[in-house]
Design a protein around this motif. Structure first.
Motif, PDB file in Angstrom:
ATOM      1  N   CYS A 107       9.270   6.989  -6.700  1.00 41.25           N
ATOM      2  CA  CYS A 107       8.760   6.219  -7.839  1.00 41.25           C
ATOM      3  C   CYS A 107       8.793   7.003  -9.146  1.00 41.25           C
ATOM      4  O   CYS A 107       8.474   6.457 -10.189  1.00 41.25           O
ATOM      5  CB  CYS A 107       7.355   5.699  -7.550  1.00 41.25           C
TER       6      CYS A 107
ATOM      7  N   ARG B  79       0.666   8.086  -7.180  1.00 45.96           N
ATOM      8  CA  ARG B  79       0.881   6.640  -7.174  1.00 45.96           C
ATOM      9  C   ARG B  79       1.066   6.139  -5.749  1.00 45.96           C
ATOM     10  O   ARG B  79       0.447   5.185  -5.318  1.00 45.96           O
ATOM     11  CB  ARG B  79       2.092   6.246  -8.023  1.00 45.96           C
ATOM     12  N   CYS B  80       1.938   6.807  -5.003  1.00 41.86           N
ATOM     13  CA  CYS B  80       2.163   6.419  -3.616  1.00 41.86           C
ATOM     14  C   CYS B  80       1.021   6.894  -2.717  1.00 41.86           C
ATOM     15  O   CYS B  80       0.928   6.471  -1.573  1.00 41.86           O
ATOM     16  CB  CYS B  80       3.484   6.981  -3.107  1.00 41.86           C
TER      17      CYS B  80
ATOM     18  N   CYS C 150       8.061  12.390  -7.774  1.00 44.49           N
ATOM     19  CA  CYS C 150       8.203  11.598  -6.550  1.00 44.49           C
ATOM     20  C   CYS C 150       9.618  11.027  -6.494  1.00 44.49           C
ATOM     21  O   CYS C 150      10.060  10.365  -7.428  1.00 44.49           O
ATOM     22  CB  CYS C 150       7.176  10.474  -6.519  1.00 44.49           C
TER      23      CYS C 150
ATOM     24  N   CYS D 150       2.216  12.626  -4.300  1.00 47.98           N
ATOM     25  CA  CYS D 150       2.432  11.593  -5.317  1.00 47.98           C
ATOM     26  C   CYS D 150       1.159  10.771  -5.461  1.00 47.98           C
ATOM     27  O   CYS D 150       0.762  10.088  -4.524  1.00 47.98           O
ATOM     28  CB  CYS D 150       3.586  10.671  -4.948  1.00 47.98           C
TER      29      CYS D 150
HETATM   30 ZN   LIG Z   1       5.528   7.989  -5.658  1.00 43.00          ZN
END
Ligand SMILES: [Zn+2]
Ligand SMILES: [Zn+2]
Length: 748
Positions: A444, A231-232, A441, A229
């Motif tokens: 998120c 973003r994470c 994900c 992911c």
């Molecule tokens: Zn994520």
């Protein structure tokens, strides 16, 4: 009058509050515990609820079962531990705290300070543990609950001054410690109450488990292409992605030319839905047994599989048919050979057609573009064929150096630029939107990418191509998965298909990825030498203190979390260098899987552990848990004790809205727990849950609630009113007797 008159009209919800007040006023729960103090043991281990949000009505289902079984066992005279569990560590908490703080990336967290961020995570967990405790009490669920105000007070103090020394009252007397350490000792015998997976004991017990794995040679660092992911900024394990990790997505799909070398105006036609991976193309795969066609369109010649001719736009003429094997070894010019990253990897010289049995015609052109740094199967193929792997993205999904104009571009914004470049080079054949199930994900919702990364794994051992009964002891000793299967054999599964589901997972699962490149979680106790590559696993806090050559003063007095534990250095036994801990944190299923050891005092009071282990009973909603909680309990108990951690596993299905769909706020069919408790009352809820066939999905809503009220609660109440009215008219009194029935269950 012998009976108190009762109204014919009754407010069930108000009556519930009266009962709850009565229980509180009379300390009814403690009285029950005292009454059963000498009874035979019935051991229950709670599957921890994530203390990250208010609980939902779906939690109410499981918690009603848990309460029901405890009450039943108590009525039968059993003593039980009544310990609820809170799951505290991991990405799910981080994501919510990031939202609270308005953070976009890992860099924001580092700027904020890992120590402050970790404290915010603890604070959130305590706050929601308090909320869930109140909600559970409202449900009528009897457990050894902490005072919610105490948890909230700890949360406030922790953020203000974690070093403040306080005294709290535990079941065996006062306990004095810093706020940080009191939080780290929650749920331990001296403090009682719910267990928290953030506790020192839970974390160190996992260290002990990991050390055993390491001693047996099962812990390793692997290079693999993982779902990731951006973003994470973390890898997502197979456990997390198997069922819930896909959503329907529309992406641009592209058919493009791979011009063949030495065949003028002839190209392979290749299809992909992940244009960013074209930058890292190394090979093209064809199915050896598929039929391919050579077609003419205008002054160009294309190759694609016969079953995918519909991909061509406009008229064409088939010149020739051939098997995939005929194409093997043909070389071509890649779409991004001008990039430095391509040249540095030696990729242009490697471009060729390879054979792959998995190539099909359900989508695409029957010719699959292979980018070993961007796909799990591609990476496996590259190992088979000795191809280079190019990894284009950094942790947050930006193109790294060496990718020309794409460097610095985010993967989510790269498609247009890739198409532009293909257009300029005359390689673009056709663009089209394509809707498919795509991995996202689970926390998120961001589209996952695949990245070449180093992660830590527990080896599950080989899968042998023969029946289990025929395995030798040596073969079993080499393969953890078969050892777990032997443990699974000793467990009663309700419903029975649970057994097959668990076995199926064990047969098919990959090695267990246990690392995450994040901040809030179990600090993996792995110290890896950057000089010689040797790594050591530290088994507990005592060993760490003994082995520490620097940084102990920084760590001392803190819970075993980042960033404090990161300060401790040990000496490499192979080369003598000073060694740091790897920065990774652990998979949260380690946290939940260790509780049949950590909460039963395995390390500190082995007699107690032996009395209460294994659990007689566990219960959870089964979708997902065969690869998560049930699995991690089983794996950890097999490694530590080679025994079943529970005797009976009772699973139940999924709670859905009345319309048969999942509950979603945005669909308007979600019901919050508090709202349901106020409007329908928890007796109605509990009856709804209990009358359900557990293996079937439960439809929950106000329509069903009315049904229960009309068909069950009201008739019951009316029967009671009828009885009281006529008993009073007839002056009837029940015969009283103090004698215990001779066959009382308690005396059996
Ligand atoms: Zn994520
Ligand atoms: Zn070394």
């Amino acid at each position: 009058m012998p009976f108190q008159p009762v109204p014919t009209q009754v407010d069930f919800v108000a009556q519930e509050h009266e009962v709850l007040d009565f229980w509180k006023r009379t300390d009814a729960f403690r009285k029950l515990v005292a009454l059963r103090a000498d009874g035979p043991r019935w051991s229950f281990i709670d599957g921890p609820i994530t203390a990250n949000n208010p609980m939902g009505v779906h939690h109410g289902w499981g918690r009603t079962y848990k309460d029901l079984f405890h009450r039943y066992k108590a009525m039968r005279g059993f003593r039980t531990r009544y310990q609820n569990g809170f799951d505290c560590q991991g990405l799910w908490v981080e994501v919510e705290v990031e939202k609270e703080l308005g953070f976009q990336s890992k860099r924001d967290i580092e700027d904020f300070g890992i120590d402050r961020f970790v404290r915010k995570c603890k604070e959130r967990v305590l706050r929601f543990a308090a909320v869930q405790t109140e909600q559970s009490i409202r449900l009528g669920y009897w457990m050894d609950w902490n005072d919610p105000d105490f948890l909230r007070d700890l949360a406030r103090r922790l953020v203000k001054n974690p070093k403040e020394v306080i005294t709290v009252h535990g079941p065996h007397g006062p306990v004095t410690d810093t706020v940080e350490q009191i939080v780290g000792r929650l749920g331990l015998p001296e403090l009682g109450g719910s267990y928290f997976t953030l506790s020192n004991e839970n974390n160190y017990m996992i260290w002990t488990f990991l050390k055993r794995c390491w001693e047996r040679g099962w812990l390793y660092k692997g290079t693999d292409v993982m779902p990731w992911c951006p973003r994470c900024a973390t890898g997502i394990s197979q456990h997390e992605i198997v069922t819930e990790g896909y959503q329907e997505r529309t992406h641009p799909s592209v058919v493009l030319r791979f011009p063949l070398r030495g065949r003028e105006k002839e190209s392979l036609l290749v299809w992909t839905t992940t244009p960013w991976t074209l930058t890292s193309n190394v090979a093209a795969a064809v199915g050896p047994e598929l039929t391919y066609v050579k077609v003419r369109q205008g002054d160009e010649v294309f190759y694609l599989s016969k079953g995918t001719l519909h991909q061509l736009k406009g008229p064409y003429e088939v010149l020739e048919e051939m098997k995939g094997t005929a194409l093997e070894g043909w070389t071509y010019d890649g779409p991004f050979d001008e990039l430095e990253a391509q040249r540095a990897a030696g990729s242009p010289q490697a471009h060729r057609v390879i054979l792959w049995d998995e190539v099909g015609e359900a989508e695409g052109t029957g010719i699959v573009h292979i980018a070993p740094g961007c796909g799990a199967e591609d990476f496996q193929l590259s190992k088979e064929y000795g191809l280079p792997a190019i990894a284009p993205l950094d942790e947050e999904g930006y193109f790294i150096d060496g990718f020309g104009p794409l460097t610095g571009t985010h993967v989510s914004e790269s498609a247009e630029r890739v198409f532009e470049s293909l257009r300029e080079k005359g390689l673009l054949y056709r663009l089209e939107d394509y809707t498919h199930r795509y991995p996202v994900c689970w926390r998120c919702g961001t589209d996952l990418v695949f990245r070449l990364v180093d992660e830590w794994f527990i080896s599950m051992g080989p899968v042998y191509d023969k029946p289990r009964e025929e395995l030798t002891e040596e073969e079993k000793a080499r393969s953890l998965r078969y050892q777990i299967m032997d443990v699974v054999d000793q467990i009663r599964w309700i419903p029975e298909f649970g057994y097959a589901r668990e076995m199926d997972w064990l047969r098919n699962m990959h090695d267990w990825m246990i690392s995450k490149k994040r901040f809030w979680g179990l600090a993996l106790p792995i110290w890896e030498c950057t000089q010689c590559g040797h790594f050591e696993v530290i088994g507990d806090e005592h060993e760490l203190k003994e082995r520490a050559v620097a940084g102990w003063e920084t760590f001392e007095g803190h819970t075993p979390h980042r960033p404090w534990v990161d300060a401790v250095r040990i000496r490499c036994p192979k080369c003598g260098a000073e060694v740091k801990r790897i920065p990774d944190v652990g998979n949260p299923w380690l946290d939940a899987g260790i509780v049949s050891f950590s909460t039963l005092q395995y390390r500190t009071n082995p007699d107690y552990w032996r009395q209460w282990y294994p659990a007689d009973f566990i219960t959870e909603s089964f979708p997902g848990q065969f690869r998560n909680w049930f699995y991690s309990l089983l794996a950890m108990a097999t490694v530590l004790d080679n025994s079943p951690p529970f005797k009976t596993c009772f699973g139940y299905a999924t709670l859905l809205a009345e319309d048969g769909r999942e509950m979603h706020k945005s669909w308007g069919n979600a019901i919050e727990f508090n709202e349901a408790a106020d409007r329908m009352g928890v007796d109605v809820m509990r009856w709804l849950y209990c009358r359900q066939k557990p293996e079937r999905d439960l439809l929950f809503g106000y329509g069903k609630a009315d049904e229960v009220r009309r068909q069950f609660l009201l008739p019951l109440w009316n029967a009671y009113v009828f009885f009281v009215t006529y008993a009073n008219i007839d002056h009837w009194t029940p015969a009283t007797s103090n004698e215990q029935p001779a066959t009382s269950n308690q005396q059996r």
